[in-house]
Design a protein around this motif. Structure first.
Motif, PDB file in Angstrom:
ATOM      1  N   ASN A 241       0.804  -1.221   0.000  1.00 25.87           N
ATOM      2  CA  ASN A 241       0.000   0.000   0.000  1.00 25.87           C
ATOM      3  C   ASN A 241       0.841   1.276   0.000  1.00 25.87           C
ATOM      4  OD1 ASN A 241       0.142  -1.397   2.805  1.00 25.87           O
ATOM      5  ND2 ASN A 241       0.006   0.781   3.325  1.00 25.87           N
ATOM      6  N   ALA A 242       2.159   1.139  -0.106  1.00 23.05           N
ATOM      7  CA  ALA A 242       3.036   2.303  -0.160  1.00 23.05           C
ATOM      8  C   ALA A 242       2.885   3.030  -1.492  1.00 23.05           C
ATOM      9  CB  ALA A 242       4.489   1.881   0.050  1.00 23.05           C
ATOM     10  N   SER A 243       3.360   4.269  -1.520  1.00 31.04           N
ATOM     11  CA  SER A 243       3.367   5.020  -2.774  1.00 31.04           C
ATOM     12  C   SER A 243       4.351   4.371  -3.743  1.00 31.04           C
ATOM     13  CB  SER A 243       3.781   6.468  -2.515  1.00 31.04           C
ATOM     14  OG  SER A 243       5.144   6.524  -2.133  1.00 31.04           O
ATOM     15  N   ASP A 244       4.152   4.626  -5.021  1.00 33.55           N
ATOM     16  CA  ASP A 244       5.031   4.045  -6.046  1.00 33.55           C
ATOM     17  C   ASP A 244       6.476   4.462  -5.830  1.00 33.55           C
ATOM     18  OD1 ASP A 244       2.913   2.748  -7.241  1.00 33.55           O
ATOM     19  OD2 ASP A 244       2.592   4.291  -8.766  1.00 33.55           O
ATOM     20  N   GLU A 245       6.701   5.701  -5.409  1.00 38.09           N
ATOM     21  CA  GLU A 245       8.069   6.180  -5.192  1.00 38.09           C
ATOM     22  C   GLU A 245       8.754   5.387  -4.093  1.00 38.09           C
ATOM     23  OE1 GLU A 245      10.495  10.260  -3.951  1.00 38.09           O
ATOM     24  OE2 GLU A 245       8.343  10.344  -4.373  1.00 38.09           O
ATOM     25  N   VAL A 246       8.033   5.125  -3.015  1.00 40.52           N
ATOM     26  CA  VAL A 246       8.603   4.361  -1.897  1.00 40.52           C
ATOM     27  C   VAL A 246       8.867   2.923  -2.331  1.00 40.52           C
ATOM     28  CG1 VAL A 246       8.151   3.482   0.431  1.00 40.52           C
ATOM     29  CG2 VAL A 246       7.567   5.842  -0.150  1.00 40.52           C
ATOM     30  N   LYS A 247       7.935   2.332  -3.074  1.00 40.20           N
ATOM     31  CA  LYS A 247       8.131   0.950  -3.526  1.00 40.20           C
ATOM     32  C   LYS A 247       9.318   0.839  -4.476  1.00 40.20           C
ATOM     33  CE  LYS A 247       3.679   0.168  -4.574  1.00 40.20           C
ATOM     34  NZ  LYS A 247       2.443  -0.558  -4.955  1.00 40.20           N
ATOM     35  N   ARG A 248       9.500   1.838  -5.317  1.00 41.07           N
ATOM     36  CA  ARG A 248      10.653   1.800  -6.237  1.00 41.07           C
ATOM     37  C   ARG A 248      11.968   1.885  -5.482  1.00 41.07           C
ATOM     38  NH1 ARG A 248       7.323   5.142  -9.596  1.00 41.07           N
ATOM     39  NH2 ARG A 248       8.307   6.996  -8.713  1.00 41.07           N
ATOM     40  N   ALA A 249      11.976   2.620  -4.380  1.00 42.12           N
ATOM     41  CA  ALA A 249      13.216   2.824  -3.625  1.00 42.12           C
ATOM     42  C   ALA A 249      13.562   1.644  -2.729  1.00 42.12           C
ATOM     43  CB  ALA A 249      13.095   4.088  -2.775  1.00 42.12           C
ATOM     44  N   ALA A 250      12.562   0.851  -2.362  1.00 38.54           N
ATOM     45  CA  ALA A 250      12.777  -0.257  -1.423  1.00 38.54           C
ATOM     46  C   ALA A 250      13.480  -1.427  -2.092  1.00 38.54           C
ATOM     47  CB  ALA A 250      11.434  -0.706  -0.848  1.00 38.54           C
ATOM     48  N   ASP A 251      14.096  -2.263  -1.271  1.00 38.18           N
ATOM     49  CA  ASP A 251      14.728  -3.489  -1.788  1.00 38.18           C
ATOM     50  C   ASP A 251      13.690  -4.562  -2.079  1.00 38.18           C
ATOM     51  OD1 ASP A 251      17.525  -2.610  -1.378  1.00 38.18           O
ATOM     52  OD2 ASP A 251      16.983  -2.690   0.749  1.00 38.18           O
ATOM     53  N   LYS A 252      12.658  -4.631  -1.236  1.00 34.21           N
ATOM     54  CA  LYS A 252      11.630  -5.653  -1.378  1.00 34.21           C
ATOM     55  C   LYS A 252      10.260  -5.024  -1.118  1.00 34.21           C
ATOM     56  CE  LYS A 252      14.622  -9.074  -1.836  1.00 34.21           C
ATOM     57  NZ  LYS A 252      14.740  -9.901  -3.068  1.00 34.21           N
ATOM     58  N   ILE A 253       9.222  -5.715  -1.575  1.00 32.25           N
ATOM     59  CA  ILE A 253       7.842  -5.282  -1.327  1.00 32.25           C
ATOM     60  C   ILE A 253       7.095  -6.445  -0.688  1.00 32.25           C
ATOM     61  CG2 ILE A 253       5.682  -4.464  -2.343  1.00 32.25           C
ATOM     62  CD1 ILE A 253       7.384  -3.269  -4.632  1.00 32.25           C
ATOM     63  N   THR A 254       6.403  -6.140   0.401  1.00 30.89           N
ATOM     64  CA  THR A 254       5.605  -7.156   1.069  1.00 30.89           C
ATOM     65  C   THR A 254       4.124  -6.866   0.841  1.00 30.89           C
ATOM     66  OG1 THR A 254       5.258  -8.323   3.161  1.00 30.89           O
ATOM     67  CG2 THR A 254       5.532  -5.935   3.301  1.00 30.89           C
ATOM     68  N   SER A 255       3.246  -7.644   1.407  1.00 32.95           N
ATOM     69  CA  SER A 255       1.802  -7.437   1.255  1.00 32.95           C
ATOM     70  C   SER A 255       1.377  -6.144   1.961  1.00 32.95           C
ATOM     71  CB  SER A 255       1.033  -8.620   1.846  1.00 32.95           C
ATOM     72  OG  SER A 255       1.399  -9.817   1.207  1.00 32.95           O
ATOM     73  N   SER A 256       0.131  -5.774   1.807  1.00 29.50           N
ATOM     74  CA  SER A 256      -0.367  -4.531   2.386  1.00 29.50           C
ATOM     75  C   SER A 256      -0.565  -4.669   3.891  1.00 29.50           C
ATOM     76  CB  SER A 256      -1.697  -4.155   1.733  1.00 29.50           C
ATOM     77  OG  SER A 256      -2.739  -4.993   2.216  1.00 29.50           O
ATOM     78  N   ASN A 257      -0.829  -3.541   4.529  1.00 26.31           N
ATOM     79  CA  ASN A 257      -1.099  -3.546   5.968  1.00 26.31           C
ATOM     80  C   ASN A 257      -2.424  -4.226   6.291  1.00 26.31           C
ATOM     81  OD1 ASN A 257      -2.520  -1.320   4.753  1.00 26.31           O
ATOM     82  ND2 ASN A 257      -2.805  -0.425   6.770  1.00 26.31           N
ATOM     83  N   GLU A 258      -3.263  -4.417   5.307  1.00 30.66           N
ATOM     84  CA  GLU A 258      -4.522  -5.132   5.508  1.00 30.66           C
ATOM     85  C   GLU A 258      -4.353  -6.637   5.327  1.00 30.66           C
ATOM     86  OE1 GLU A 258      -8.188  -3.688   6.008  1.00 30.66           O
ATOM     87  OE2 GLU A 258      -6.530  -2.931   7.221  1.00 30.66           O
ATOM     88  N   LYS A 259      -3.187  -7.048   4.819  1.00 29.48           N
ATOM     89  CA  LYS A 259      -2.932  -8.472   4.574  1.00 29.48           C
ATOM     90  C   LYS A 259      -1.677  -8.942   5.309  1.00 29.48           C
ATOM     91  CE  LYS A 259      -5.322  -8.572   0.109  1.00 29.48           C
ATOM     92  NZ  LYS A 259      -5.228  -8.865  -1.335  1.00 29.48           N
ATOM     93  N   ASP A 260      -1.462  -8.377   6.494  1.00 26.20           N
ATOM     94  CA  ASP A 260      -0.381  -8.836   7.375  1.00 26.20           C
ATOM     95  C   ASP A 260       0.994  -8.751   6.732  1.00 26.20           C
ATOM     96  OD1 ASP A 260      -2.320  -9.477   9.354  1.00 26.20           O
ATOM     97  OD2 ASP A 260      -2.677 -11.393   8.369  1.00 26.20           O
ATOM     98  N   GLY A 261       1.237  -7.623   6.046  1.00 31.88           N
ATOM     99  CA  GLY A 261       2.510  -7.467   5.346  1.00 31.88           C
ATOM    100  C   GLY A 261       3.727  -7.546   6.247  1.00 31.88           C
ATOM    101  N   VAL A 262       3.628  -7.021   7.465  1.00 36.96           N
ATOM    102  CA  VAL A 262       4.762  -7.083   8.389  1.00 36.96           C
ATOM    103  C   VAL A 262       5.036  -8.520   8.794  1.00 36.96           C
ATOM    104  CG1 VAL A 262       5.503  -6.506  10.742  1.00 36.96           C
ATOM    105  CG2 VAL A 262       4.581  -4.723   9.259  1.00 36.96           C
ATOM    106  N   ALA A 263       3.993  -9.264   9.129  1.00 36.36           N
ATOM    107  CA  ALA A 263       4.164 -10.674   9.499  1.00 36.36           C
ATOM    108  C   ALA A 263       4.798 -11.460   8.352  1.00 36.36           C
ATOM    109  CB  ALA A 263       2.812 -11.277   9.877  1.00 36.36           C
ATOM    110  N   ARG A 264       4.328 -11.227   7.159  1.00 33.50           N
ATOM    111  CA  ARG A 264       4.865 -11.942   5.991  1.00 33.50           C
ATOM    112  C   ARG A 264       6.332 -11.589   5.757  1.00 33.50           C
ATOM    113  NH1 ARG A 264       0.686 -14.028   2.598  1.00 33.50           N
ATOM    114  NH2 ARG A 264      -1.383 -13.565   3.449  1.00 33.50           N
ATOM    115  N   ALA A 265       6.675 -10.307   5.931  1.00 28.51           N
ATOM    116  CA  ALA A 265       8.065  -9.895   5.723  1.00 28.51           C
ATOM    117  C   ALA A 265       8.991 -10.503   6.768  1.00 28.51           C
ATOM    118  CB  ALA A 265       8.162  -8.371   5.748  1.00 28.51           C
ATOM    119  N   ILE A 266       8.545 -10.567   8.020  1.00 25.92           N
ATOM    120  CA  ILE A 266       9.353 -11.190   9.069  1.00 25.92           C
ATOM    121  C   ILE A 266       9.619 -12.656   8.725  1.00 25.92           C
ATOM    122  CG2 ILE A 266       9.370 -11.929  11.494  1.00 25.92           C
ATOM    123  CD1 ILE A 266       7.825  -9.326  12.122  1.00 25.92           C
ATOM    124  N   CYS A 267       8.576 -13.353   8.306  1.00 25.20           N
ATOM    125  CA  CYS A 267       8.749 -14.762   7.917  1.00 25.20           C
ATOM    126  C   CYS A 267       9.750 -14.902   6.779  1.00 25.20           C
ATOM    127  CB  CYS A 267       7.404 -15.359   7.489  1.00 25.20           C
ATOM    128  SG  CYS A 267       6.302 -15.742   8.844  1.00 25.20           S
TER     129      CYS A 267
END
Length: 252
Positions: A214-240
């Motif tokens: 759910n991040a902005s396109d600019e933030v997603k382009r700058a990141a190393d990886k993209i996880t799921s949205s905050n509505e789909k437990d993106g933090v939990a998925r990234a930790i795993c």
């Protein structure tokens, strides 16, 4: 040995879902990270006044970065440092908000102040952050240019319709660098997760920067990886995926 020693978590739009809640999977996997030796630090634009409940919910006693780096705590009881805006700047920011009919808010040492709360004497409080919000995005862009021209403020955004103002050089990246120095951890051993412009510098400076879907396109382009949205437990998925290197679906 796990690949990252420190996990820096944004709150809104990241650890929190759209109802401003922490889901059970997110709480579970944050706890698993902590129990396996990962230090988890909140790095948020919120002040302690509005972030403390989430720290407690996650049972964290590690260093915390509040107000985009303007306030850093070693432990819940041990303040490390604060950075203040000048009284003259609060006066000018309040006047600018009034002139443009913008909503405003901010954090002092003791209070979370919003537009309806304002009293003229509040200008003399010890402010660490001032925020402006206006749904006229063109106006927000103009205000950002105006504030940048002052030359001594740090201006960032947590949404396209707001501005968050701190002392120059104060960012989430600054805050996490300070936490790393406290804990003797290199930035390359940090994983950070965020969704907005005030996370951008942090995501690009650490060992692994993870943007929410759910991040902005600019933030997603700058990141190393993209996880799921905050509505789909993106933090939990990234930790795993990036700390434990397992498939989150196996643990559903």
């Amino acid at each position: 040995m796990l690949p990252y020693r420190l996990l820096a978590l944004d709150l809104d739009g990241t650890t929190l879902n759209d109802n401003k809640e922490i889901s059970f999977p997110t709480k579970y996997w944050v706890k698993q990270a902590v129990e396996n030796g990962v230090i988890v630090s909140i790095a948020t634009g919120r002040g302690r006044q509005t972030a403390e409940a989430f720290r407690k919910e996650l049972s964290l006693s590690s260093p915390m970065v509040f107000l985009n780096g303007a306030e850093i705590w070693k432990t819940p009881a041990d303040l490390f440092e604060r950075h203040y805006l000048k009284t003259q700047d609060i006066f000018r920011l309040h006047r600018l908000a009034t002139q443009t009919d913008s909503w405003f808010w901010g954090f002092t040492v003791d209070r979370f102040i919003r537009k309806p709360d304002w009293q003229d004497e509040d200008v003399n409080d010890r402010w660490m952050k001032f925020g402006l919000l206006n749904n006229n995005v063109t106006l927000i862009k103009e205000l950002k240019l105006e504030l940048e021209s002052w030359g001594h403020l740090e201006i960032t955004q947590s949404a396209e319709n707001n501005l968050e103002i701190s002392a120059k050089g104060i960012t989430k990246e600054y805050g996490i660098r300070k936490v790393c120095s406290l804990l003797d951890i290199e930035l390359e051993n940090v994983m950070a997760i965020g969704d907005s412009f005030n996370d951008l510098q942090l995501l690009t400076s650490v060992g692994l920067g993870v943007a929410m879907e759910n991040a902005s396109d600019e933030v997603k382009r700058a990141a190393d990886k993209i996880t799921s949205s905050n509505e789909k437990d993106g933090v939990a998925r990234a930790i795993c995926q990036y700390i434990f290197e397992i498939d989150y679906r196996e643990k559903l």
